[in-house]
Design an enzyme around this catalytic site. Sequence first.
Site, PDB file in Angstrom:
ATOM      1  N   LYS A 124      52.835  25.900   1.435  1.00 26.39           N
ATOM      2  CA  LYS A 124      53.083  26.748   2.615  1.00 26.39           C
ATOM      3  C   LYS A 124      52.250  26.251   3.789  1.00 26.39           C
ATOM      4  O   LYS A 124      52.745  26.175   4.919  1.00 26.39           O
ATOM      5  CB  LYS A 124      52.745  28.210   2.287  1.00 26.39           C
ATOM      6  CG  LYS A 124      53.774  28.852   1.358  1.00 26.39           C
ATOM      7  CD  LYS A 124      53.300  30.176   0.767  1.00 26.39           C
ATOM      8  CE  LYS A 124      54.304  30.674  -0.268  1.00 26.39           C
ATOM      9  NZ  LYS A 124      53.831  31.833  -1.033  1.00 26.39           N
TER      10      LYS A 124
ATOM     11  N   GLN B 207      49.149  36.375  -1.460  1.00 29.61           N
ATOM     12  CA  GLN B 207      49.754  35.522  -2.487  1.00 29.61           C
ATOM     13  C   GLN B 207      49.710  36.224  -3.849  1.00 29.61           C
ATOM     14  O   GLN B 207      48.642  36.566  -4.348  1.00 29.61           O
ATOM     15  CB  GLN B 207      49.007  34.178  -2.546  1.00 29.61           C
ATOM     16  CG  GLN B 207      49.574  33.187  -3.544  1.00 29.61           C
ATOM     17  CD  GLN B 207      50.982  32.706  -3.176  1.00 29.61           C
ATOM     18  OE1 GLN B 207      51.277  32.420  -2.018  1.00 29.61           O
ATOM     19  NE2 GLN B 207      51.862  32.634  -4.161  1.00 29.61           N
TER      20      GLN B 207
ATOM     21  N   ASP C 109      56.107  38.441   4.334  1.00 25.44           N
ATOM     22  CA  ASP C 109      56.735  38.372   3.010  1.00 25.44           C
ATOM     23  C   ASP C 109      57.776  39.480   2.836  1.00 25.44           C
ATOM     24  O   ASP C 109      58.479  39.524   1.834  1.00 25.44           O
ATOM     25  CB  ASP C 109      55.652  38.521   1.927  1.00 25.44           C
ATOM     26  CG  ASP C 109      55.697  37.380   0.929  1.00 25.44           C
ATOM     27  OD1 ASP C 109      56.577  36.511   1.064  1.00 25.44           O
ATOM     28  OD2 ASP C 109      54.852  37.367   0.015  1.00 25.44           O
TER      29      ASP C 109
END
Length: 295
Positions: free
Chosen positions: A56, A100, A123
């Site tokens: 990422k 994460q 997200d």
Amino acid sequence: MAKRLDGRLLAARHEASLRSAIAQHLATAGCTTCPPGLAVVRVGDDPASGVYVRKKAQACGRVGIESRIIHHPATASQQQVLESIHQLNGSPSCNGILVQLPIPSTLNARQLLLAVDPAKDVDGLHPLNLGRLMRGEPGLRSCTPAGVMALLDHAGIALDGIRALVIGRSILVGRPMGIMLQQANATVTVAHSRTRDLVDHCRQAELLVVAAGKPGLVGADWVRPGAVVVDVGIHRVPPQQQGTQGTLRGDVCFAAVEPLASHITPVPGGVGPMTVAMLLCNTVQAWQRCTAPPA
Ligand code: NAP
């Protein structure tokens, strides 16, 4: 033989258009505007998470997003992680925050996700953004299902009235996937570990999205000839089994299903790169919103 839905190629196209969108926005917004910023909050040392976080960050670098990784040890307290999220919520140079997953089981992941400012929730996992998705209102969308939708759209696959089966009902993938397909007018069934006669459901599906997290779950005898098959699963192949099949595999037996499907996503190179591309899109979208000149 199925046409491969190439996530790497499409992700590269998204990256190119994001690069120019960032340059254009910086030019019009003026020299006081910072480039977009993404912060990844990582807790512990899960090795797969380490790979994803690195990928990422590299993707951010390619398009001109400034990324930073806030890496807490596995022993960090809930309060410490919450504090770093609160700091990022208040930081003007941070437009997107990603917690994460997985988070060590000693911490409350739900509370951490809830702490992220919904305007920075790139997200798409905050209840407000999930609620917006449910209602079909604009908002930041979950990256993996949004990436699948972009792949299907790019391949020109007509979803109107199509019989779709999603295997998996997680908040991360299966549920938002089902809603997005339904909003595109597919007739959707969402299957899970308690679904009876899963094979029969599969054989009826014109579109199969597999997100069960079970390597090789779907074989050739589960797939209707001509179906579109999207494999979300990612599994590391143990070194002793790697041979010619590489280091990663999905939930679908690719070699067996490819000859009879109309379209199929490879693993790697299908949904994975599109998930990252959608994260970049969400970050740029969040940045454009907060740096847009007042109307
Ligand atoms: P998850 O939270 O473990 O959810 C798995 C879902 O599959 C659950 O709903 C479970 O049912 C269902 N399931 C499990 N075994 C099944 C079976 N034998 N038959 C039918 N349904 C079954 O996993 P996830 O986070 O959604 O991720 C799924 C997979 O996608 C994993 O391999 C993950 O690594 C991968 N993934 C890939 C990307 C990407 O970018 N490509 C992104 C995210 C995740 P129950 O609800 O009944 O338990």
